[in-house]
Design an enzyme around this catalytic site. Structure first.
Site, PDB file in Angstrom:
ATOM      1  N   GLU A  17       0.762  -1.039  -0.211  1.00 44.62           N
ATOM      2  CA  GLU A  17      -0.117   0.004  -0.043  1.00 44.62           C
ATOM      3  C   GLU A  17       0.898   1.246  -0.004  1.00 44.62           C
ATOM      4  OE1 GLU A  17      -3.088   0.227   3.023  1.00 44.62           O
ATOM      5  OE2 GLU A  17      -2.902   2.512   3.286  1.00 44.62           O
ATOM      6  N   GLU A  63      -2.602  11.368   2.799  1.00 46.70           N
ATOM      7  CA  GLU A  63      -3.655  11.245   3.789  1.00 46.70           C
ATOM      8  C   GLU A  63      -3.947  12.327   4.629  1.00 46.70           C
ATOM      9  OE1 GLU A  63      -4.750   7.226   5.811  1.00 46.70           O
ATOM     10  OE2 GLU A  63      -2.697   7.006   5.632  1.00 46.70           O
TER      11      GLU A  63
END
Length: 404
Positions: free
Chosen positions: A268, A273
């Protein structure tokens, strides 16, 4: 949004504020109706060309205060996770002058106290505009550029553009490029993911992911778009220009996941974010136990940018990943956030896998892209229920790979 008008000639302002007990992510919730063990009065005696003077008076009823001061910003309800100035004094009556502010900009301020139990108490907020030394200026003059989508395509020596979505056709996102997650998917998040056009649409050259409250039978709805089974990539330069949703509880993300194997064996990459008033740039691969990732993470408080640009969160920014055989490098606006050494990203044995998910040379394996706006959950924190709807805007997504 209601804004208080403040005269910008030489003056003295006096405000008296009574405490409103508030909560922030990670702090104890204090019910104002049950009475407050700490009270705060705030006055603003003077506003300058680049500064605001604050006088604070507190009564703590024998509570031990670990920290106290003033929080401020251009958004309502500033918290200690954003811009703040701490009082370096034992006195409960103190003065603070906040410097290096932008002339003509409207700021919101709250006094605060943090007690020994990590309960946080905020005053009601004040809004005041810093004085300007020129006439006829307004807030928009200080927002700068980069507020609109752009059609300009960057060119890089040694790279060629292999895939992009410019979102230039007003309608729904192209089904040739994007699919949707549906339902309650992960991380105990509050939103139901939907493919409804009320949660995602293309308008004015922008993909707009909208989180809504009390919508379609759910407390919150939003969208998560992905390129799974449509486009996947190994190596290259990835560029995503986007404007964040920034309310308390919002958790927008731009990330990739391997299109094979159970997560996190396929890896990932969190190109971006945003939560806890911070910007994160992360990479994960598999540990030795089931669904147990190993993380290489970098978290930077957004206040690092707000000091220089109070309108940082109102602007589009360019998130970039450069990925080759040796490193993954993650950037915002050409500022390097995290460098991941791919000699270290080797899976640690779950399901017998000791491969490196970021060096696979299988043409059927690669990372696919995800764009989503989550609400609450394990990292999103306390949700500001009055802040909806919220929009996460994506101007374009582009993938470059080395020229042959």
């Amino acid at each position: 949004m209601c804004r208080n008008k403040v005269i910008s000639t030489k003056f003295y302002l006096v405000f008296v504020i009574t405490i409103v007990a508030c909560s922030t992510s990670g702090s104890t919730v204090v019910d104002a109706d049950m009475g407050s063990p700490i009270s705060i009065k705030l006055t603003i005696p003077e506003v300058g060309y680049d500064n605001i003077s604050c006088n604070i008076s507190m009564q703590s009823n024998a509570h031990i205060l670990k920290e106290k001061g003033v929080v401020y910003g251009i958004h309502q309800n500033p918290t200690i996770d954003g811009l703040q100035q701490i009082a370096n004094t034992e006195n409960l009556d103190f003065q603070i002058t906040i410097h290096k502010l932008k002339g003509g900009v409207l700021y919101y301020l709250r006094a605060y106290a943090l007690d020994a139990e990590d309960s946080i108490y905020y005053s009601e907020e004040l809004s005041v505009r810093v004085r300007s030394d020129t006439s006829n200026e307004n807030e928009e003059d200080f927002r700068g550029l980069d507020y609109q989508p752009t059609d300009s395509i960057n060119e890089y020596a040694g790279y060629e553009l292999v895939w992009s979505d410019e979102f230039n056709t007003d309608s729904r996102p192209s089904p040739d490029n994007w699919g949707y997650e549906e339902g309650f998917v992960r991380n105990q998040e509050a939103q139901y993911y939907s493919d409804s056009e009320e949660n995602n649409e293309v308008r004015d050259g922008t993909l707009i992911i909208t989180a809504r409250r009390n919508h379609n039978g759910h407390s919150y709805t939003s969208s998560s778009l992905h390129t799974r089974n449509k486009h996947h990539f190994t190596y290259g330069r990835f560029e995503i220009r986007a404007k964040l949703a920034v309310c308390e509880g919002c958790w927008p993300a731009i990330w990739t996941v391997g299109n094979q194997y159970d997560w996190p064996i396929g890896g990932e990459i969190d190109i971006m974010e945003f939560y806890d008033r911070s910007i994160l740039a992360n990479v994960a691969w598999s540990g030795s136990a089931a669904y147990s990732p190993v993380w290489d993470s970098h978290k930077m408080p957004v206040s690092n940018w707000l000091f220089d640009d109070p309108y940082f969160l109102d602007k589009y920014h360019l998130w970039r990943m450069d990925w080759d055989h040796d490193f993954i490098k993650l950037y915002i606006d050409d500022q390097l956030l995290n460098t991941i050494d791919l000699n270290e990203t080797i899976n640690r044995g779950w399901q017998g896998n000791y491969d490196n998910p970021f060096r696979y040379q299988n043409e059927n394996f690669g990372q696919y892209l995800i764009l989503n706006l989550a609400i609450g959950g394990t990292n999103g924190g306390t949700i500001d229920t009055k802040a909806f709807p919220q929009e996460f805007k994506i101007d374009y997504v582009r993938v470059y790979q080395p020229s042959q």
